[in-house]
Design a protein around this motif. Structure first.
Motif, PDB file in Angstrom:
ATOM      1  N   PHE A  37       0.606  -0.954  -0.082  1.00  0.00           N
ATOM      2  CA  PHE A  37       0.269   0.801  -0.028  1.00  0.00           C
ATOM      3  C   PHE A  37       0.424   1.324  -0.096  1.00  0.00           C
ATOM      4  O   PHE A  37       1.688   1.333   0.394  1.00  0.00           O
ATOM      5  CB  PHE A  37      -1.111  -0.064   0.895  1.00  0.00           C
ATOM      6  CG  PHE A  37      -1.802  -0.884   1.512  1.00  0.00           C
ATOM      7  CD1 PHE A  37      -3.021  -1.287   0.641  1.00  0.00           C
ATOM      8  CD2 PHE A  37      -1.563  -1.975   1.880  1.00  0.00           C
ATOM      9  CE1 PHE A  37      -3.849  -2.443   0.448  1.00  0.00           C
ATOM     10  CE2 PHE A  37      -2.128  -3.215   2.209  1.00  0.00           C
ATOM     11  CZ  PHE A  37      -3.719  -3.223   1.111  1.00  0.00           C
ATOM     12  N   ASN A  38       0.285   2.381  -0.725  1.00  0.00           N
ATOM     13  CA  ASN A  38       1.329   3.250  -0.493  1.00  0.00           C
ATOM     14  C   ASN A  38      -0.002   5.067  -0.090  1.00  0.00           C
ATOM     15  O   ASN A  38       1.087   6.547  -0.081  1.00  0.00           O
ATOM     16  CB  ASN A  38       1.446   3.766  -2.110  1.00  0.00           C
ATOM     17  CG  ASN A  38       0.435   3.851  -2.953  1.00  0.00           C
ATOM     18  OD1 ASN A  38      -0.300   4.293  -2.766  1.00  0.00           O
ATOM     19  ND2 ASN A  38       1.205   4.017  -4.136  1.00  0.00           N
ATOM     20  N   SER A  39      -0.610   4.563   0.477  1.00  0.00           N
ATOM     21  CA  SER A  39      -1.347   5.310   1.251  1.00  0.00           C
ATOM     22  C   SER A  39      -1.961   4.998   2.603  1.00  0.00           C
ATOM     23  O   SER A  39      -2.646   3.395   2.610  1.00  0.00           O
ATOM     24  CB  SER A  39      -3.007   5.573   0.622  1.00  0.00           C
ATOM     25  OG  SER A  39      -3.610   6.900   1.069  1.00  0.00           O
ATOM     26  N   VAL A  40      -2.197   6.152   3.315  1.00  0.00           N
ATOM     27  CA  VAL A  40      -2.329   4.851   4.989  1.00  0.00           C
ATOM     28  C   VAL A  40      -3.291   5.805   5.944  1.00  0.00           C
ATOM     29  O   VAL A  40      -3.716   7.602   5.402  1.00  0.00           O
ATOM     30  CB  VAL A  40      -1.328   5.099   5.914  1.00  0.00           C
ATOM     31  CG1 VAL A  40      -2.089   4.817   7.063  1.00  0.00           C
ATOM     32  CG2 VAL A  40      -0.595   3.802   5.149  1.00  0.00           C
ATOM     33  N   THR A  41      -4.807   5.667   5.829  1.00  0.00           N
ATOM     34  CA  THR A  41      -5.836   5.960   6.861  1.00  0.00           C
ATOM     35  C   THR A  41      -5.819   5.445   8.104  1.00  0.00           C
ATOM     36  O   THR A  41      -5.547   3.698   8.681  1.00  0.00           O
ATOM     37  CB  THR A  41      -7.171   5.954   6.385  1.00  0.00           C
ATOM     38  OG1 THR A  41      -7.129   6.414   4.725  1.00  0.00           O
ATOM     39  CG2 THR A  41      -7.724   6.754   7.400  1.00  0.00           C
ATOM     40  N   ALA A  42      -5.572   6.138   9.175  1.00  0.00           N
ATOM     41  CA  ALA A  42      -5.959   6.242  10.195  1.00  0.00           C
ATOM     42  C   ALA A  42      -7.070   5.480  10.790  1.00  0.00           C
ATOM     43  O   ALA A  42      -8.250   6.363  10.666  1.00  0.00           O
ATOM     44  CB  ALA A  42      -5.237   6.475  12.097  1.00  0.00           C
ATOM     45  N   GLU A  43      -7.118   3.967  11.582  1.00  0.00           N
ATOM     46  CA  GLU A  43      -8.229   3.411  11.511  1.00  0.00           C
ATOM     47  C   GLU A  43      -9.936   3.924  12.455  1.00  0.00           C
ATOM     48  O   GLU A  43     -10.585   4.408  12.391  1.00  0.00           O
ATOM     49  CB  GLU A  43      -8.427   1.890  11.855  1.00  0.00           C
ATOM     50  CG  GLU A  43      -9.983   1.186  12.201  1.00  0.00           C
ATOM     51  CD  GLU A  43      -9.985  -0.762  12.261  1.00  0.00           C
ATOM     52  OE1 GLU A  43      -9.259  -0.798  11.798  1.00  0.00           O
ATOM     53  OE2 GLU A  43     -10.688  -1.391  11.498  1.00  0.00           O
ATOM     54  N   ASN A  44      -8.689   3.922  13.649  1.00  0.00           N
ATOM     55  CA  ASN A  44      -9.581   4.704  14.640  1.00  0.00           C
ATOM     56  C   ASN A  44      -8.303   6.180  15.529  1.00  0.00           C
ATOM     57  O   ASN A  44      -8.786   6.987  15.935  1.00  0.00           O
ATOM     58  CB  ASN A  44      -9.649   3.789  16.208  1.00  0.00           C
ATOM     59  CG  ASN A  44     -10.786   2.946  15.907  1.00  0.00           C
ATOM     60  OD1 ASN A  44     -11.457   3.054  15.444  1.00  0.00           O
ATOM     61  ND2 ASN A  44      -9.975   1.777  15.689  1.00  0.00           N
ATOM     62  N   GLU A  45      -7.833   6.006  15.165  1.00  0.00           N
ATOM     63  CA  GLU A  45      -6.812   6.944  16.393  1.00  0.00           C
ATOM     64  C   GLU A  45      -6.909   8.672  15.686  1.00  0.00           C
ATOM     65  O   GLU A  45      -6.155   9.595  16.608  1.00  0.00           O
ATOM     66  CB  GLU A  45      -5.050   6.538  15.683  1.00  0.00           C
ATOM     67  CG  GLU A  45      -5.030   5.102  16.526  1.00  0.00           C
ATOM     68  CD  GLU A  45      -5.375   4.315  15.495  1.00  0.00           C
ATOM     69  OE1 GLU A  45      -5.804   4.132  14.826  1.00  0.00           O
ATOM     70  OE2 GLU A  45      -5.128   3.263  15.908  1.00  0.00           O
ATOM     71  N   MET A  46      -7.000   8.644  14.261  1.00  0.00           N
ATOM     72  CA  MET A  46      -7.365  10.168  14.324  1.00  0.00           C
ATOM     73  C   MET A  46      -8.878  10.785  14.294  1.00  0.00           C
ATOM     74  O   MET A  46      -9.354  12.184  14.207  1.00  0.00           O
ATOM     75  CB  MET A  46      -7.338  11.176  12.475  1.00  0.00           C
ATOM     76  CG  MET A  46      -5.183  11.150  12.693  1.00  0.00           C
ATOM     77  SD  MET A  46      -4.609  11.387  11.058  1.00  0.00           S
ATOM     78  CE  MET A  46      -2.950  10.071  11.137  1.00  0.00           C
ATOM     79  N   VAL A  77      -1.277  10.150   3.530  1.00  0.00           N
ATOM     80  CA  VAL A  77      -1.975  10.284   4.278  1.00  0.00           C
ATOM     81  C   VAL A  77      -3.516  10.548   4.259  1.00  0.00           C
ATOM     82  O   VAL A  77      -2.903  11.304   4.373  1.00  0.00           O
ATOM     83  CB  VAL A  77      -1.408  10.396   6.380  1.00  0.00           C
ATOM     84  CG1 VAL A  77      -2.983  10.205   7.665  1.00  0.00           C
ATOM     85  CG2 VAL A  77       0.256   9.601   6.718  1.00  0.00           C
ATOM     86  N   ARG A  78      -4.347  10.364   4.759  1.00  0.00           N
ATOM     87  CA  ARG A  78      -5.884  10.523   4.595  1.00  0.00           C
ATOM     88  C   ARG A  78      -5.867  10.656   5.979  1.00  0.00           C
ATOM     89  O   ARG A  78      -5.892   9.670   6.567  1.00  0.00           O
ATOM     90  CB  ARG A  78      -6.340   9.449   4.104  1.00  0.00           C
ATOM     91  CG  ARG A  78      -6.703   9.244   2.473  1.00  0.00           C
ATOM     92  CD  ARG A  78      -7.765   8.439   2.154  1.00  0.00           C
ATOM     93  NE  ARG A  78      -9.212   9.075   1.818  1.00  0.00           N
ATOM     94  CZ  ARG A  78      -9.882   9.790   2.123  1.00  0.00           C
ATOM     95  NH1 ARG A  78      -9.934   8.860   3.653  1.00  0.00           N
ATOM     96  NH2 ARG A  78     -10.995  10.537   1.718  1.00  0.00           N
ATOM     97  N   GLY A  79      -6.359  11.794   6.451  1.00  0.00           N
ATOM     98  CA  GLY A  79      -7.158  12.612   7.301  1.00  0.00           C
ATOM     99  C   GLY A  79      -8.435  11.631   7.795  1.00  0.00           C
ATOM    100  O   GLY A  79      -9.453  11.605   6.673  1.00  0.00           O
ATOM    101  N   HIS A  80      -8.358  11.026   9.046  1.00  0.00           N
ATOM    102  CA  HIS A  80     -10.294  10.651   9.662  1.00  0.00           C
ATOM    103  C   HIS A  80     -10.291  10.630  10.940  1.00  0.00           C
ATOM    104  O   HIS A  80     -10.144  10.084  11.103  1.00  0.00           O
ATOM    105  CB  HIS A  80     -10.035   8.535   8.868  1.00  0.00           C
ATOM    106  CG  HIS A  80     -11.766   8.162   9.333  1.00  0.00           C
ATOM    107  ND1 HIS A  80     -12.959   8.653   7.974  1.00  0.00           N
ATOM    108  CD2 HIS A  80     -11.643   7.477  10.151  1.00  0.00           C
ATOM    109  CE1 HIS A  80     -13.503   8.123   8.545  1.00  0.00           C
ATOM    110  NE2 HIS A  80     -12.950   6.867   9.466  1.00  0.00           N
ATOM    111  N   THR A  81     -11.317  11.455  10.808  1.00  0.00           N
ATOM    112  CA  THR A  81     -12.682  11.933  10.932  1.00  0.00           C
ATOM    113  C   THR A  81     -12.458  13.371  11.636  1.00  0.00           C
ATOM    114  O   THR A  81     -12.451  12.950  12.765  1.00  0.00           O
ATOM    115  CB  THR A  81     -13.572  11.090  10.366  1.00  0.00           C
ATOM    116  OG1 THR A  81     -14.617  12.510   9.807  1.00  0.00           O
ATOM    117  CG2 THR A  81     -14.286  10.551  11.469  1.00  0.00           C
TER     118      THR A  81
END
Ligand code: XIL
Length: 299
Positions: A37-46, A77-81
């Motif tokens: 993978f070359n992109s990451v979203t934090a599953e819960n941490e953000m 990195v994608r920021g969520h949410t």
């Protein structure tokens, strides 16, 4: 190409995954995640409860663990949410009216300041619409602060980090025939007409027997893109992991120029929030499933 990220990059797109900070010491997990993978979203941490557990006291410990792992390994990195009815800390659940509205604004400013210039896309608002046929806004504490809460969130976010692409993110908006899809479409069209800053729409794409994949997903992606926003598949998982359905989703994204990338919601089936549905691309042992090969070939 031999990895998902490299294959997606051939057409200028990314292929990402959700990452859980608690698994970063599992070498099977990190090996696959880093390789594919070359992109990451934090599953819960953000999320709000993780980043502002007490009002005005921001804690980025877990979020930075995910962020630093991603960046040290060359991923975006994608920021969520930032604004969501769920996973709110207790103090926020107990607020309403003007105090909640201000807390939302302060939260967006606090988190976006910490990551200023470092996040490619932010899911500014998550899941603000009702399921079913009403096309209504979801009745949440944020909604009860006034119908303009979504545009206030986006205007706040734009000022806090002008470099970040600002997304609205939701589930059950993949099927063009669904009232929820049409309601979100109408909101985005209205925002674009009135100059409310919005750059992208995230389609979670949690497909299962209750909300199955439909071939008109491509029409949905194309229609939103035609409003002048990027579109992204942000939390993909498919009950049973049908290789055909996975390939269909990839092909739908590839067919739409403004579909910028695909994120699957976890690495192995055992990492999934819906592990009983075995919805991901790797089995619990870290082996590639037929859906993996299907996705790689489609990219
Ligand atoms: C889920 C996580 O995967 C779980 O670990 C957590 O317990 C609940 O949230 N829509 C979203 C995601 O936007 O943040 C959710 O993630 C899944 C549904």
């Amino acid at each position: 190409e031999s990895t998902l990220g490299a294959a997606a990059a051939q057409s200028g797109r990314y292929f990402g995954t959700a990452i859980a900070s608690g698994k970063l010491n599992d070498p099977v997990y990190t090996t696959i995640a880093n390789r594919e993978f070359n992109s990451v979203t934090a599953e819960n941490e953000m999320k709000i409860d993780a980043t502002e557990p007490q009002r005005g006291r921001f804690d980025f410990t877990a979020a930075d663990r995910v962020y630093n792992w991603a960046v040290q390994n060359g991923k975006e990195v994608r920021g969520h949410t930032l604004a969501w009815h769920s996973q709110q800390p207790g103090w926020m659940q107990n607020l309403s009216g003007g105090a909640l509205r201000q807390a939302m604004i302060d939260h967006i400013n606090g988190v976006m300041a910490h990551y200023k210039g470092k996040i490619v896309q932010w899911d500014v608002v998550n899941e603000a619409f009702e399921d079913g046929d009403s096309g209504a806004r979801r009745n949440s504490n944020l909604q009860r602060t006034g119908n303009d809460w979504i545009e206030v969130a986006f205007r706040t976010a734009r000022a806090a980090d002008p470099a970040a692409k600002l997304c609205y993110n939701d589930y059950n908006i993949e099927n063009w025939n669904w009232a929820k899809t049409q309601a979100v479409y109408a909101m985005v069209r209205d925002f674009k007409q009135r100059g409310v800053p919005i750059d992208c729409v995230g389609f979670q794409s949690h497909f299962n027997s209750g909300s199955p994949y439909n071939g008109n997903f491509r029409t949905t992606l194309r229609s939103f893109a035609a409003l002048g926003v990027d579109v992204a598949i942000t939390e993909l998982d498919i009950q049973g992991a049908s290789p055909t359905t996975y390939a269909n989703v990839v092909n739908d994204c590839l067919a739409v120029e403004r579909c910028v990338g695909i994120t699957v919601w976890g690495v192995r089936d055992t990492d999934s929030w819906r592990s009983e549905q075995t919805p991901l691309l790797f089995d619990g042992g870290g082996n590639k499933k037929p859906a993996y090969t299907s996705v790689l070939n489609a990219l």
